[in-house]
Design a protein around this motif. Sequence first.
Motif, mmCIF file in Angstrom:
data_model
loop_
_atom_site.group_PDB
_atom_site.id
_atom_site.type_symbol
_atom_site.label_atom_id
_atom_site.label_comp_id
_atom_site.label_asym_id
_atom_site.label_seq_id
_atom_site.Cartn_x
_atom_site.Cartn_y
_atom_site.Cartn_z
ATOM 1 N N LEU A 78 9.887 5.469 1.211
ATOM 2 C CA LEU A 78 8.570 5.134 0.688
ATOM 3 C C LEU A 78 7.527 5.836 1.534
ATOM 4 C CD1 LEU A 78 9.229 1.307 0.455
ATOM 5 C CD2 LEU A 78 9.149 2.861 -1.505
ATOM 6 N N ARG A 79 6.422 6.215 0.917
ATOM 7 C CA ARG A 79 5.310 6.857 1.633
ATOM 8 C C ARG A 79 4.007 6.181 1.236
ATOM 9 N NH1 ARG A 79 6.466 11.945 4.013
ATOM 10 N NH2 ARG A 79 8.677 12.482 3.725
ATOM 11 N N GLY A 80 3.167 5.945 2.228
ATOM 12 C CA GLY A 80 1.888 5.293 1.981
ATOM 13 C C GLY A 80 1.060 5.229 3.235
ATOM 14 N N ALA A 81 0.090 4.317 3.248
ATOM 15 C CA ALA A 81 -0.828 4.214 4.384
ATOM 16 C C ALA A 81 -0.106 3.907 5.691
ATOM 17 C CB ALA A 81 -1.869 3.132 4.103
ATOM 18 N N ALA A 105 1.496 2.937 -8.097
ATOM 19 C CA ALA A 105 2.392 3.843 -7.386
ATOM 20 C C ALA A 105 3.277 4.588 -8.381
ATOM 21 C CB ALA A 105 3.247 3.068 -6.391
ATOM 22 N N SER A 106 3.831 5.705 -7.914
ATOM 23 C CA SER A 106 4.805 6.444 -8.711
ATOM 24 C C SER A 106 6.079 6.584 -7.890
ATOM 25 C CB SER A 106 4.275 7.830 -9.085
ATOM 26 O OG SER A 106 4.080 8.614 -7.918
ATOM 27 N N SER A 107 7.193 6.823 -8.588
ATOM 28 C CA SER A 107 8.456 6.988 -7.873
ATOM 29 C C SER A 107 9.385 7.876 -8.668
ATOM 30 C CB SER A 107 9.124 5.631 -7.623
ATOM 31 O OG SER A 107 9.549 5.042 -8.840
ATOM 32 N N ASP A 167 0.812 -1.215 0.000
ATOM 33 C CA ASP A 167 0.000 0.000 0.000
ATOM 34 C C ASP A 167 0.849 1.269 0.000
ATOM 35 O OD1 ASP A 167 -2.441 1.209 -0.258
ATOM 36 O OD2 ASP A 167 -2.852 1.301 1.897
ATOM 37 N N TRP A 168 2.004 1.208 -0.673
ATOM 38 C CA TRP A 168 2.823 2.409 -0.828
ATOM 39 C C TRP A 168 2.346 3.169 -2.062
ATOM 40 C CZ3 TRP A 168 5.392 3.169 3.396
ATOM 41 C CH2 TRP A 168 5.870 2.092 4.136
#
Length: 299
Positions: free
Chosen positions: A244-247, A223-225, A138-139
Amino acid sequence: MRFGLLGTGTWAARTHAVALAAHPGVELAGVWGRRPEAAESLARQHGARAYHDVDALLADCDAVALALPPDVQAALAVRAAAHGRHLLLDKPLATTVPGARQVVDAVRRTGVRSVVFFTLRFAETSARWIAEQRLTGDWTTGRAEWFSPVFAPGHPQGEPGGSPYAASPWRREKGALWDIGPHALSLLTGVLGDVDPEDPAAVTAARGPGDTVHLLLRHASGASSTATVSHSVPPAASGVTAELRGAAGVATLPERDAPASAAYGRAVDALLSGEPHPCDAAYGLRVTEILAAAEARLA
């Protein structure tokens, strides 16, 4: 397993030869290089035999470890596979898609095993972190930055603190995108999933100072990076970071705490296991495809 080492440069001497000679499940059967005197010296350091004929070494081993410029590697990997030798390859697999595809075709045709040494995927600390973040899931975004001073002004080979890799012709030609870009991609795709190089919106690239390249990627997961790689920063600005960033919040890549030879030993373990590994020749081809797409965007 009897390994033949193909390559005698700095990376081969500091990483491949050290790890192979120390591994309890491996016999370093011999060393071949394009400079016979270098092969003699490196073989002597590790109690191995120097070979002047690469086919003679291929006849005397079960597997080959390649530490050569990528396009030299690709041609010799095809040759080694034809001898039925398992392949422990370096990144990038090749700097052209056809070259990388030839290696994959040879692996499939001959049934040999293949592992490509992406350092972050085999170094114990980063490999564990990547596996943990993949499970978390969920990133939504990620970034990877790898800054080195290999080509920094006033930091040439031979000066105190200078890089032994600065004189490498293929690195000079292809730059950080092809040398350390594979590391950034191995981390981001290892967690966020595949990137389709055929999709023009999935791979975007822009140039920065020197050989700096910025990548913007869209992954199949949604996702994007971003990835930034450079061999042109001052020594004080060098370093490797990723997050990484997410929930689940923010996850930051821990600093490396072991030499590359230790990570290479784990890559040897992967080849010896006989089990398929995610970092095989087919994955090496995918990384080459993404880098080639980025290079095309830059052009």
